[in-house]
Design an enzyme around this catalytic site. Structure first.
Site, short mmCIF file in Angstrom:
data_model
loop_
_atom_site.label_atom_id
_atom_site.label_comp_id
_atom_site.label_asym_id
_atom_site.label_seq_id
_atom_site.Cartn_x
_atom_site.Cartn_y
_atom_site.Cartn_z
N ASP A 30 36.44 45.92 46.74
CA ASP A 30 35.60 44.74 46.46
C ASP A 30 36.15 43.57 47.28
O ASP A 30 37.36 43.32 47.28
CB ASP A 30 35.66 44.43 44.96
N ILE A 31 35.25 42.87 47.99
CA ILE A 31 35.72 41.72 48.78
C ILE A 31 36.20 40.58 47.88
O ILE A 31 36.95 39.72 48.33
CB ILE A 31 34.63 41.18 49.74
N GLN A 93 24.88 40.03 37.04
CA GLN A 93 25.11 40.97 38.12
C GLN A 93 24.45 40.43 39.38
O GLN A 93 23.30 39.96 39.35
CB GLN A 93 24.53 42.34 37.76
N HIS A 99 26.87 50.44 40.63
CA HIS A 99 28.26 50.57 41.05
C HIS A 99 29.18 50.41 39.86
O HIS A 99 28.83 49.75 38.88
CB HIS A 99 28.61 49.55 42.13
N HIS A 101 33.06 49.22 38.69
CA HIS A 101 34.27 48.47 39.06
C HIS A 101 35.50 49.18 38.49
O HIS A 101 35.50 49.59 37.34
CB HIS A 101 34.23 47.06 38.45
P1 AMP Z 1 28.28 42.60 40.16
O1 AMP Z 1 26.88 42.93 40.55
O2 AMP Z 1 28.38 41.55 39.11
O3 AMP Z 1 29.08 43.83 39.86
O4 AMP Z 1 28.94 41.94 41.47
C1 AMP Z 1 28.85 42.56 42.73
C2 AMP Z 1 30.24 42.82 43.23
O5 AMP Z 1 30.13 43.27 44.59
C3 AMP Z 1 31.13 41.58 43.24
O6 AMP Z 1 32.36 41.93 42.63
C4 AMP Z 1 31.30 41.27 44.73
O7 AMP Z 1 32.55 40.70 45.03
C5 AMP Z 1 31.11 42.62 45.36
N1 AMP Z 1 30.60 42.57 46.75
C6 AMP Z 1 29.55 41.88 47.18
N2 AMP Z 1 29.38 42.05 48.50
C7 AMP Z 1 30.35 42.90 48.91
C8 AMP Z 1 30.72 43.47 50.18
N3 AMP Z 1 30.05 43.20 51.30
N4 AMP Z 1 31.80 44.29 50.22
C9 AMP Z 1 32.48 44.57 49.10
N5 AMP Z 1 32.18 44.07 47.88
C10 AMP Z 1 31.13 43.24 47.79
#
Ligand code: AMP
Ligand code: ZN
Length: 136
Positions: A30-31, A93, A99, A101
């Site tokens: 995760d970035i 979200q 996905h 975590h």
């Molecule tokens: P959520 O939908 O609440 O699970 O949040 C989306 C997650 O994806 C967050 O933790 C972001 O930091 C992560 N995220 C978004 N864009 C990217 C990316 N390009 N590479 C890796 N992680 C990402």
């Protein structure tokens, strides 16, 4: 889903620091690292939520989550590991592509998000991923 961030990662259109992948899912850093070693496991085919997964996606994700959880434990020796999925737009979200975590816990920080999350440089994400890959 051409406008989906995670579909773009799967297609190689957005860079991601991959940990492992198979035919049905991909694991990547995760970035926004809630804690160092935070990994996402995402279905390769776009499925917006848990209800939209097919059997192959479900099996692949579950297997990868367990494998990566063990590798994070071996690589980072955290006190614990939170495994969770987001619950749609109502829960804040931001990426509506299914996905999971995996967030290692290093202190008695409970289930809450650490705020703000860290946005480490790419090299740090690569270093984390290399430790996890080595443990896989
Ligand atoms: P959520 O939908 O609440 O699970 O949040 C989306 C997650 O994806 C967050 O933790 C972001 O930091 C992560 N995220 C978004 N864009 C990217 C990316 N390009 N590479 C890796 N992680 C990402
Ligand atoms: Zn998608």
């Amino acid at each position: 889903m051409t406008d989906c961030v995670f579909c773009k990662i799967v297609a190689g259109q957005i860079p991601a620091t991959k940990v492992t992948e198979d035919d049905a899912c991909v694991a990547f850093m995760d970035i926004g690292q809630v804690n160092p070693g935070h990994v996402l496991v995402a279905a390769k085919l776009h499925a917006k939520d848990v209800y939209a997964l097919d059997e192959a996606q479900a099996a692949s994700i579950a297997r990868t989550v367990v494998r990566v959880a063990r590798a994070i434990r071996a690589a980072f020796a955290p006190q614990g590991l939170s495994v969770y999925q987001a619950n749609g737009e109502a829960a804040g979200q931001t990426v509506l592509h299914y996905h999971v975590h995996l967030v290692p816990r290093y202190a008695n920080d409970g289930m809450a998000f650490t705020w703000p999350v860290q946005n480490p440089p790419r090299a740090a994400l690569e270093a984390h991923a290399a430790r996890i890959r080595a443990a896989l």
